[in-house]
Enzyme design. Structure first.
Site, PDB file in Angstrom:
ATOM      1  N   HIS A 186      -1.380  18.816 -25.707  1.00  0.00           N
ATOM      2  CA  HIS A 186      -1.515  17.372 -25.550  1.00  0.00           C
ATOM      3  C   HIS A 186      -2.801  16.816 -26.167  1.00  0.00           C
ATOM      4  CE1 HIS A 186       1.899  17.964 -23.000  1.00  0.00           C
ATOM      5  NE2 HIS A 186       1.953  16.689 -22.650  1.00  0.00           N
ATOM      6  N   GLU A 204      -5.414  17.402 -10.432  1.00  0.00           N
ATOM      7  CA  GLU A 204      -5.956  17.902 -11.695  1.00  0.00           C
ATOM      8  C   GLU A 204      -7.454  18.144 -11.663  1.00  0.00           C
ATOM      9  OE1 GLU A 204      -3.911  16.242 -15.112  1.00  0.00           O
ATOM     10  OE2 GLU A 204      -5.679  16.605 -16.339  1.00  0.00           O
ATOM     11  N   HIS A 230       6.708  11.414 -27.874  1.00  0.00           N
ATOM     12  CA  HIS A 230       5.635  12.193 -27.250  1.00  0.00           C
ATOM     13  C   HIS A 230       5.846  13.712 -27.425  1.00  0.00           C
ATOM     14  CE1 HIS A 230       2.594  13.304 -24.358  1.00  0.00           C
ATOM     15  NE2 HIS A 230       3.490  13.931 -23.622  1.00  0.00           N
ATOM     16  N   ARG A 275       0.819  -1.231   0.000  1.00  0.00           N
ATOM     17  CA  ARG A 275       0.000   0.000   0.000  1.00  0.00           C
ATOM     18  C   ARG A 275       0.847   1.274   0.000  1.00  0.00           C
ATOM     19  NH1 ARG A 275      -2.756  -3.222   3.563  1.00  0.00           N
ATOM     20  NH2 ARG A 275      -4.600  -4.143   2.615  1.00  0.00           N
ATOM     21  N   GLU A 300       8.279  19.800 -24.349  1.00  0.00           N
ATOM     22  CA  GLU A 300       7.686  20.066 -23.025  1.00  0.00           C
ATOM     23  C   GLU A 300       8.268  21.353 -22.419  1.00  0.00           C
ATOM     24  OE1 GLU A 300       5.170  18.435 -21.869  1.00  0.00           O
ATOM     25  OE2 GLU A 300       5.231  16.446 -22.789  1.00  0.00           O
ATOM     26  N   ASN A 347      -1.692  20.311 -19.916  1.00  0.00           N
ATOM     27  CA  ASN A 347      -2.055  19.536 -21.104  1.00  0.00           C
ATOM     28  C   ASN A 347      -2.033  20.366 -22.381  1.00  0.00           C
ATOM     29  OD1 ASN A 347      -2.448  17.203 -19.595  1.00  0.00           O
ATOM     30  ND2 ASN A 347      -4.543  17.810 -19.071  1.00  0.00           N
ATOM     31  N   ARG A 355      -4.147  22.340 -12.891  1.00  0.00           N
ATOM     32  CA  ARG A 355      -3.164  21.379 -13.425  1.00  0.00           C
ATOM     33  C   ARG A 355      -3.438  21.031 -14.892  1.00  0.00           C
ATOM     34  NH1 ARG A 355      -0.244  16.245 -10.390  1.00  0.00           N
ATOM     35  NH2 ARG A 355       0.943  15.580 -12.200  1.00  0.00           N
ATOM     36  N   LYS A 401       2.217  11.584 -10.892  1.00  0.00           N
ATOM     37  CA  LYS A 401       1.362  10.728 -11.728  1.00  0.00           C
ATOM     38  C   LYS A 401       2.162   9.478 -12.065  1.00  0.00           C
ATOM     39  CE  LYS A 401      -1.806  13.807 -14.168  1.00  0.00           C
ATOM     40  NZ  LYS A 401      -2.257  14.287 -15.489  1.00  0.00           N
ATOM     41  N   HIS A 416      -1.961  14.037 -28.528  1.00  0.00           N
ATOM     42  CA  HIS A 416      -2.347  12.635 -28.272  1.00  0.00           C
ATOM     43  C   HIS A 416      -3.075  12.040 -29.471  1.00  0.00           C
ATOM     44  CE1 HIS A 416      -2.158  12.778 -23.608  1.00  0.00           C
ATOM     45  NE2 HIS A 416      -1.103  12.175 -24.125  1.00  0.00           N
ATOM     46  N   LYS A 437       6.276  23.495 -13.040  1.00  0.00           N
ATOM     47  CA  LYS A 437       5.436  22.310 -12.793  1.00  0.00           C
ATOM     48  C   LYS A 437       5.126  22.186 -11.299  1.00  0.00           C
ATOM     49  CE  LYS A 437       4.150  17.721 -13.824  1.00  0.00           C
ATOM     50  NZ  LYS A 437       4.267  16.515 -14.639  1.00  0.00           N
TER      51      LYS A 437
END
Ligand SMILES: NC(=O)c1ccc[n+]([C@@H]2O[C@H](COP(=O)([O-])OP(=O)(O)OC[C@H]3O[C@@H](n4cnc5c(N)ncnc54)[C@H](O)[C@@H]3O)[C@@H](O)[C@H]2O)c1
Length: 369
Positions: free
Chosen positions: A250, A239, A267, A123, A187, A247, A243, A145, A254, A229
């Site tokens: 993105h 988010e 990416h 955990r 980025e 994106n 946040r 993340k 994507h 960031k």
């Protein structure tokens, strides 16, 4: 050792990002100041283990830590639950406890897998991010993340789980393939557009020094990206609001990656196309001036990032955009620039304007993409 520190403020889960050049071996001594036990696992891939892992392991052993190295094959296709399961097998087999720690040594793929294993084994056990690619140093190692891909979608399985420390040695970028370095710059440019006009200007003036790995320029670039960031993550860890501005580029990026099966572009390359397309969309919606889109386009191309959308069908891109996991109540959410240094989030994008913009950004010139 000259080290720049950036703090991610998250109450009890706050942590430092330490940035410097040739500081990798110094991590072993720094770990002593952290609340962790004597047992640790370095998770990496075979080539990074040879380049950096073996010596890091020796330094940690020299400080009295019992270190196990877990090598995973390199590549996005191994960012799966199967890899996480292999990690559990070793940790459980070697009786890792709640205070035992994980070190994620690698690019974003290793960081995401190792972070997820750390989040879920017993955990949650402590983990340290040691990012080695530019994408990982400026983006994926910060913010908590973690996760893996599923056959039905990228990053579908995961958890928010913050590291105990992010240790960034920009010196390791010397072995990063050139294409990966340039992709990471996508980025970096993003941070300038979403939050800091002065930083955007700095990148315009110094991208050549960054690409030739000038020490001070790299440290400043990585540190400023991490500061931006960190500031965003500190105010919105999960988010639910701000946040989402991370994106920028993105949504369409994507869609380009999906349309090309995640094989054609790195990416950051897709993000560059997505940023320019989003900026052109903002111009067409009257949200920003044309020179904003032009300057983003010019900077990305100077760095070596292509910005025209590849020869994929616009209606295919539209379909993929509608299926994006960030679609809320069937509305596609876009992050659009207002000026350099400021973006806005909107779900009110007219489909015809979007389609026209994609058409405008699309290239028929195969040599360009
Ligand atoms: N968690 C997040 O917030 C977040 C954010 C952005 C991206 N990501 C994830 O990150 C991944 C992409 O990360 P990436 O671009 O770093 O790709 P990657 O991890 O696949 O690394 C790219 C390649 O470079 C190699 N490499 C890395 N550092 C090196 C070095 N110093 N020297 C030599 N080779 C080196 C790796 O072994 C790999 O082959 C994706 O899975 C993406 O989903 C996560």
């Amino acid at each position: 050792m000259d080290i720049r520190r950036v703090r991610v403020e998250l109450g009890q889960r706050s942590y430092d990002i330490c940035i410097g050049h040739s500081i990798l071996s110094g991590l072993a001594r720094h770990v002593k100041s952290l609340p962790v036990g004597r047992k640790g696992a370095i998770i990496t891939n075979p080539s990074l283990n040879k380049l950096y892992g073996e010596s890091l392991s020796r330094h940690l052993s020299g400080e009295g830590y019992g270190i196990t190295t877990i090598e995973l094959p390199a590549g996005e296709k191994y960012k799966t639950l199967k890899s996480v399961s292999r990690i559990y097998d070793t940790l459980a087999g070697e009786r890792f406890e709640r205070s035992s720690f994980i070190i994620a040594l690698g690019g974003g793929v290793i960081g995401d897998i190792a972070g997820f294993a750390a989040a879920t084994y017993l955990r949650g056990i402590p983990y340290i991010q040691v990012p080695t690619s530019l994408v990982a140093q400026v983006d994926s190692s910060v913010g908590g993340k973690t996760g893996v891909d599923h056959a039905l979608g990228k990053n579908l399985i995961g958890a928010f789980y913050q590291p105990l420390l992010v240790w960034i040695d920009v010196g390791v970028l010397k072995t990063l393939p050139g294409r990966e370095l340039i992709a990471g710059m996508g980025e970096v440019v993003k941070y300038g557009v979403i939050a800091d006009e002065q930083f955007f200007k700095y990148i315009m003036e110094s991208y050549r020094d960054i690409l030739s790995l000038d020490k001070e320029t790299l440290i400043h670039t990585v540190a400023r990206s991490c500061e931006i960031k960190a500031m965003i993550v500190s105010s919105d860890e999960r988010e639910s609001g701000l946040r989402a501005i991370l994106n920028f580029g993105h949504t369409i990026g994507h869609a380009v990656e999906t349309a090309t099966g995640y094989r054609k572009y790195r990416h950051g390359e897709a993000v560059a196309m997505g940023m320019v397309a989003a900026a052109r969309l903002a111009v067409n919606m009257g949200l920003c001036r044309n020179d904003v889109a032009e300057v983003i386009d010019r900077l990305c191309r100077s760095i070596g990032l292509k910005t025209a959308l590849p020869s994929v069908n616009t209606s295919e891109l539209m379909d993929i955009l509608r299926r994006d996991k960030k679609v809320v109540n069937e509305k596609i959410r876009f992050v659009l620039p207002v000026r350099i240094g400021e973006v806005t989030i909107t779900e009110n994008v007219d489909n015809d304007v979007l389609q026209e913009t994609l058409q405008l950004c699309y290239t028929h010139d195969k040599s360009e993409n």
